[in-house]
Design a protein around this motif. Structure first.
Motif, PDB file in Angstrom:
ATOM      1  N   ASP A  82     -18.923  20.718  34.507  1.00  0.00           N
ATOM      2  CA  ASP A  82     -20.225  21.391  34.504  1.00  0.00           C
ATOM      3  C   ASP A  82     -20.390  22.278  35.736  1.00  0.00           C
ATOM      4  O   ASP A  82     -20.926  23.384  35.648  1.00  0.00           O
ATOM      5  CB  ASP A  82     -21.363  20.366  34.436  1.00  0.00           C
ATOM      6  CG  ASP A  82     -21.420  19.643  33.087  1.00  0.00           C
ATOM      7  OD1 ASP A  82     -20.768  20.097  32.125  1.00  0.00           O
ATOM      8  OD2 ASP A  82     -22.117  18.601  33.013  1.00  0.00           O
ATOM      9  N   GLY A  83     -19.906  21.800  36.890  1.00  0.00           N
ATOM     10  CA  GLY A  83     -19.972  22.607  38.105  1.00  0.00           C
ATOM     11  C   GLY A  83     -19.142  23.876  37.991  1.00  0.00           C
ATOM     12  O   GLY A  83     -19.573  24.949  38.423  1.00  0.00           O
ATOM     13  N   GLN A  84     -17.958  23.764  37.410  1.00  0.00           N
ATOM     14  CA  GLN A  84     -17.102  24.943  37.210  1.00  0.00           C
ATOM     15  C   GLN A  84     -17.755  25.927  36.245  1.00  0.00           C
ATOM     16  O   GLN A  84     -17.686  27.138  36.449  1.00  0.00           O
ATOM     17  CB  GLN A  84     -15.731  24.520  36.680  1.00  0.00           C
ATOM     18  CG  GLN A  84     -14.889  23.767  37.670  1.00  0.00           C
ATOM     19  CD  GLN A  84     -13.616  23.198  37.061  1.00  0.00           C
ATOM     20  OE1 GLN A  84     -13.352  23.395  35.870  1.00  0.00           O
ATOM     21  NE2 GLN A  84     -12.856  22.480  37.863  1.00  0.00           N
ATOM     22  N   GLN A  85     -18.393  25.418  35.204  1.00  0.00           N
ATOM     23  CA  GLN A  85     -19.048  26.294  34.218  1.00  0.00           C
ATOM     24  C   GLN A  85     -20.219  27.036  34.846  1.00  0.00           C
ATOM     25  O   GLN A  85     -20.455  28.206  34.557  1.00  0.00           O
ATOM     26  CB  GLN A  85     -19.514  25.485  33.001  1.00  0.00           C
ATOM     27  CG  GLN A  85     -18.381  24.924  32.179  1.00  0.00           C
ATOM     28  CD  GLN A  85     -17.415  25.990  31.707  1.00  0.00           C
ATOM     29  OE1 GLN A  85     -17.803  26.990  31.116  1.00  0.00           O
ATOM     30  NE2 GLN A  85     -16.127  25.808  31.999  1.00  0.00           N
ATOM     31  N   GLU A  86     -20.952  26.363  35.731  1.00  0.00           N
ATOM     32  CA  GLU A  86     -22.071  26.999  36.423  1.00  0.00           C
ATOM     33  C   GLU A  86     -21.566  28.132  37.320  1.00  0.00           C
ATOM     34  O   GLU A  86     -22.193  29.190  37.395  1.00  0.00           O
ATOM     35  CB  GLU A  86     -22.850  25.977  37.250  1.00  0.00           C
ATOM     36  CG  GLU A  86     -23.695  25.051  36.407  1.00  0.00           C
ATOM     37  CD  GLU A  86     -24.392  23.994  37.249  1.00  0.00           C
ATOM     38  OE1 GLU A  86     -24.392  24.084  38.505  1.00  0.00           O
ATOM     39  OE2 GLU A  86     -24.939  23.044  36.644  1.00  0.00           O
ATOM     40  N   ARG A 104     -15.609   4.856  32.126  1.00  0.00           N
ATOM     41  CA  ARG A 104     -16.907   5.533  32.209  1.00  0.00           C
ATOM     42  C   ARG A 104     -17.039   6.350  33.491  1.00  0.00           C
ATOM     43  O   ARG A 104     -17.431   7.512  33.465  1.00  0.00           O
ATOM     44  CB  ARG A 104     -18.027   4.497  32.121  1.00  0.00           C
ATOM     45  CG  ARG A 104     -19.405   5.122  32.218  1.00  0.00           C
ATOM     46  CD  ARG A 104     -20.505   4.092  32.100  1.00  0.00           C
ATOM     47  NE  ARG A 104     -20.409   3.457  30.798  1.00  0.00           N
ATOM     48  CZ  ARG A 104     -20.661   2.168  30.574  1.00  0.00           C
ATOM     49  NH1 ARG A 104     -21.028   1.384  31.561  1.00  0.00           N
ATOM     50  NH2 ARG A 104     -20.580   1.674  29.362  1.00  0.00           N
ATOM     51  N   GLY A 105     -16.703   5.767  34.622  1.00  0.00           N
ATOM     52  CA  GLY A 105     -16.833   6.466  35.903  1.00  0.00           C
ATOM     53  C   GLY A 105     -15.992   7.727  35.964  1.00  0.00           C
ATOM     54  O   GLY A 105     -16.453   8.778  36.406  1.00  0.00           O
ATOM     55  N   GLU A 106     -14.749   7.630  35.525  1.00  0.00           N
ATOM     56  CA  GLU A 106     -13.850   8.784  35.534  1.00  0.00           C
ATOM     57  C   GLU A 106     -14.363   9.884  34.603  1.00  0.00           C
ATOM     58  O   GLU A 106     -14.277  11.075  34.918  1.00  0.00           O
ATOM     59  CB  GLU A 106     -12.446   8.345  35.103  1.00  0.00           C
ATOM     60  CG  GLU A 106     -11.400   9.421  35.270  1.00  0.00           C
ATOM     61  CD  GLU A 106      -9.994   8.921  34.956  1.00  0.00           C
ATOM     62  OE1 GLU A 106      -9.136   9.780  34.686  1.00  0.00           O
ATOM     63  OE2 GLU A 106      -9.769   7.699  34.976  1.00  0.00           O
ATOM     64  N   ILE A 107     -14.910   9.493  33.471  1.00  0.00           N
ATOM     65  CA  ILE A 107     -15.442  10.476  32.518  1.00  0.00           C
ATOM     66  C   ILE A 107     -16.677  11.167  33.105  1.00  0.00           C
ATOM     67  O   ILE A 107     -16.824  12.392  32.998  1.00  0.00           O
ATOM     68  CB  ILE A 107     -15.747   9.805  31.163  1.00  0.00           C
ATOM     69  CG1 ILE A 107     -14.429   9.374  30.498  1.00  0.00           C
ATOM     70  CG2 ILE A 107     -16.541  10.732  30.250  1.00  0.00           C
ATOM     71  CD1 ILE A 107     -14.597   8.456  29.312  1.00  0.00           C
ATOM     72  N   VAL A 108     -17.547  10.399  33.752  1.00  0.00           N
ATOM     73  CA  VAL A 108     -18.736  10.987  34.385  1.00  0.00           C
ATOM     74  C   VAL A 108     -18.318  11.986  35.457  1.00  0.00           C
ATOM     75  O   VAL A 108     -18.878  13.087  35.559  1.00  0.00           O
ATOM     76  CB  VAL A 108     -19.653   9.874  34.961  1.00  0.00           C
ATOM     77  CG1 VAL A 108     -20.725  10.464  35.871  1.00  0.00           C
ATOM     78  CG2 VAL A 108     -20.283   9.074  33.833  1.00  0.00           C
ATOM     79  N   GLU A 109     -17.308  11.649  36.268  1.00  0.00           N
ATOM     80  CA  GLU A 109     -16.807  12.567  37.296  1.00  0.00           C
ATOM     81  C   GLU A 109     -16.225  13.828  36.667  1.00  0.00           C
ATOM     82  O   GLU A 109     -16.461  14.937  37.155  1.00  0.00           O
ATOM     83  CB  GLU A 109     -15.742  11.878  38.141  1.00  0.00           C
ATOM     84  CG  GLU A 109     -16.287  10.842  39.097  1.00  0.00           C
ATOM     85  CD  GLU A 109     -15.185  10.128  39.868  1.00  0.00           C
ATOM     86  OE1 GLU A 109     -14.090  10.696  40.032  1.00  0.00           O
ATOM     87  OE2 GLU A 109     -15.435   8.986  40.293  1.00  0.00           O
ATOM     88  N   ALA A 110     -15.448  13.666  35.596  1.00  0.00           N
ATOM     89  CA  ALA A 110     -14.856  14.826  34.920  1.00  0.00           C
ATOM     90  C   ALA A 110     -15.939  15.741  34.359  1.00  0.00           C
ATOM     91  O   ALA A 110     -15.851  16.967  34.470  1.00  0.00           O
ATOM     92  CB  ALA A 110     -13.913  14.366  33.807  1.00  0.00           C
TER      93      ALA A 110
END
Length: 132
Positions: A124-128, A113-119
Motif C-alpha cells: 500500500d505504501g508503494q502504491q501511494e 497473519r503478521g507477515e501478510i499484514v506487513e506485506a
C-alpha cells in the motif's frame, strides 16, 4: 512410452468434471461456508446459535449457505416440531472430512497473519508513492 512400446496419452478431464470441481471449490472456499463448517465442527447447533457464532452473516445468507451445504451433503438439518420450530444443524461424515483441511488453512492464516499484514502495508505504501 509405456513398457509395451505404446505411447502414453494424458487424458484431460472432461469439461463437466472441471465445472463440478470448480463449483465444489467455490462452495468450500466461500468465507461463509468455511465459517459454518468450522463452527459446526464443535458440534450440532441451532440456527440462531450458528448465526451468533458466524458474526456478520445475515439470516438470509446463513439460510442460503446452509441449504447449499446440505445439498452438497456436508451438513444435515433436523427440524423438531415445537413452538417455535426448533432447527438444528450438524456436519455429516463428508462435512467432518472437510474440517481437517479447513483447520490446516486457518492455522496457516494464524501463523502468517503478521507477515501478510506487513506485506499489505508495504504494498500500500508503494502504491501511494506511485500514485501520489
Amino acid at each position: 512410452m509405456d513398457n509395451t512400446g505404446t505411447e502414453r496419452t494424458t487424458e484431460l478431464p472432461l469439461l463437466e468434471d472441471c465445472m463440478i470441481t470448480r463449483q465444489i471449490l467455490d462452495r468450500v472456499g466461500d468465507k461463509w461456508s468455511m465459517l459454518i463448517v468450522v463452527n459446526l465442527g464443535a458440534g450440532q447447533l441451532r440456527f440462531k446459535e450458528l448465526q451468533r457464532r458466524s458474526s456478520g452473516i445475515s439470516q438470509r445468507m446463513l439460510t442460503q449457505t446452509l441449504r447449499h451445504l446440505e445439498r452438497d451433503g456436508m451438513v444435515w438439518r433436523k427440524a423438531t416440531p415445537t413452538v417455535p420450530l426448533t432447527v438444528e444443524y450438524g456436519l455429516t461424515t463428508l462435512g467432518l472430512s472437510l474440517l481437517g483441511p479447513l483447520q490446516t488453512l486457518v492455522d496457516w492464516v494464524d501463523s502468517n497473519r503478521g507477515e501478510i499484514v506487513e506485506a499489505r502495508s508495504s504494498y500500500d505504501g508503494q502504491q501511494e508513492n506511485i500514485q501520489g
